[in-house]
Design a protein around this motif. Structure first.
Motif, short mmCIF file in Angstrom:
data_model
loop_
_atom_site.label_atom_id
_atom_site.label_comp_id
_atom_site.label_asym_id
_atom_site.label_seq_id
_atom_site.Cartn_x
_atom_site.Cartn_y
_atom_site.Cartn_z
N LEU A 155 36.31 40.21 35.03
CA LEU A 155 36.89 40.65 36.31
C LEU A 155 36.10 40.11 37.49
N TYR A 156 36.71 39.20 38.23
CA TYR A 156 36.09 38.60 39.41
C TYR A 156 34.67 38.13 39.13
N ASP A 157 34.51 37.50 38.01
CA ASP A 157 33.25 36.85 37.64
C ASP A 157 33.62 35.52 37.02
N SER A 158 32.90 34.48 37.35
CA SER A 158 33.28 33.14 36.90
C SER A 158 32.49 32.66 35.69
N SER A 159 31.75 33.56 35.06
CA SER A 159 30.91 33.13 33.94
C SER A 159 31.72 32.47 32.82
N LEU A 160 32.89 33.01 32.51
CA LEU A 160 33.70 32.41 31.44
C LEU A 160 34.19 31.02 31.83
N ARG A 161 34.61 30.86 33.09
CA ARG A 161 35.05 29.54 33.54
C ARG A 161 33.90 28.54 33.51
N ILE A 162 32.72 29.00 33.93
CA ILE A 162 31.55 28.11 33.94
C ILE A 162 31.15 27.76 32.51
N ALA A 163 31.18 28.74 31.62
CA ALA A 163 30.78 28.50 30.23
C ALA A 163 31.63 27.41 29.60
N ARG A 164 32.90 27.34 29.97
CA ARG A 164 33.80 26.35 29.36
C ARG A 164 33.59 24.96 29.94
N ARG A 165 32.70 24.83 30.91
CA ARG A 165 32.33 23.52 31.43
C ARG A 165 31.14 22.91 30.69
N LEU A 166 30.52 23.69 29.81
CA LEU A 166 29.37 23.19 29.08
C LEU A 166 29.80 22.14 28.06
#
Length: 249
Positions: free
Chosen positions: A116-127
């Protein structure tokens, strides 16, 4: 294979940690703690406190790193966020590579809930290479805000909307709802609304020792919240707040 565990830790109260979160922290080989500058040292301090309280695995390493700062001057908001997320992913990748050899379990302690309103999952998928991603849910600021105000979020049979301060300021009151939850408000977007018939349930530093709460008619509380918010921001160097707006029926 490397596993990246995104662990929701609630909104500031270590008592909000779930048993699953405690188990996930102890299962990690490496816990990464981001530093967001001295102005937000409280956030890193809380993560350190949580690890000190619950970490019993003597082999788990704790490593701190500095997060990149978003370019607030970028005219294109989405491009600015996209570039920022690329920079964060590169920082994560380097921090992991410095301490792991491409395998094991790495944990990040996520404020609130990773979904919820955190971009950690989106960032993780850039690894690259992409690790196995697992998520441990946490208590959100919406749950915490409703709890401290003893407030049921939805009216019977009625929808509600979760949005940001920027969207509220640009678009006004959303159509079709009488309850609006506002997060990530860098200012005080509620000032842009006609306050007639609106009630606000506001909270800052939820779950932390410096928690501040106010609720009542928006017309009466608006100037007070603006002033208290500014004072708190100057005192701490940062503020994290959210609020619920309800239209009287």
């Amino acid at each position: 294979m490397l596993t990246l565990s995104l662990i929701g830790i609630g909104c500031g109260d270590p008592g909000q940690l779930t048993r699953a979160a405690v188990e996930a922290i102890n299962a990690a080989d490496l816990v990464l703690i981001p530093r967001k500058g001295t102005a937000k040292s409280d956030l890193a301090d809380l993560r350190r406190t949580i690890c000190a309280d619950v970490l019993t695995n003597q082999t788990t390493r704790i490593v701190e790193f500095d997060l990149p700062v978003r370019d607030a001057e970028e005219a294109d908001y989405r491009k600015g966020v996209d570039d920022w997320h690329d920079a964060i992913a590169a920082t994560w990748r380097q921090a992991i590579a410095d301490h792991r050899d491409g395998e094991g379990k790495v944990a990040l302690l996520i404020w609130g809930d990773p979904s919820l309103y955190d971009s950690s999952l989106r960032i993780a998928r850039r690894l690259d290479p992409l690790p196995k991603i697992e998520v441990v849910p946490g208590i959100t600021s919406i749950q915490a805000l409703c709890a401290v105000h003893a407030l049921p979020l939805n009216d019977i049979g009625e929808p509600f909307l979760v949005t940001t301060g920027r969207r509220l300021r640009e678009g006004g009151w959303p159509a079709g709802v009488d309850t609006v939850v506002v997060m990530l408000d860098g200012g005080t977007a509620f000032q842009s609304l006609d306050p007639a018939g609106l009630y606000i349930y506001w909270g800052a530093y939820l779950g932390m020792p410096d928690q501040i709460l106010m609720s009542g008619a928006l017309a009466e509380l608006c100037p007070r919240i603006v002033a208290v918010r500014q004072q708190a921001r100057e005192r701490h160097g940062w503020i994290m707040d959210s609020y619920i707006l309800k239209r009287a029926r």
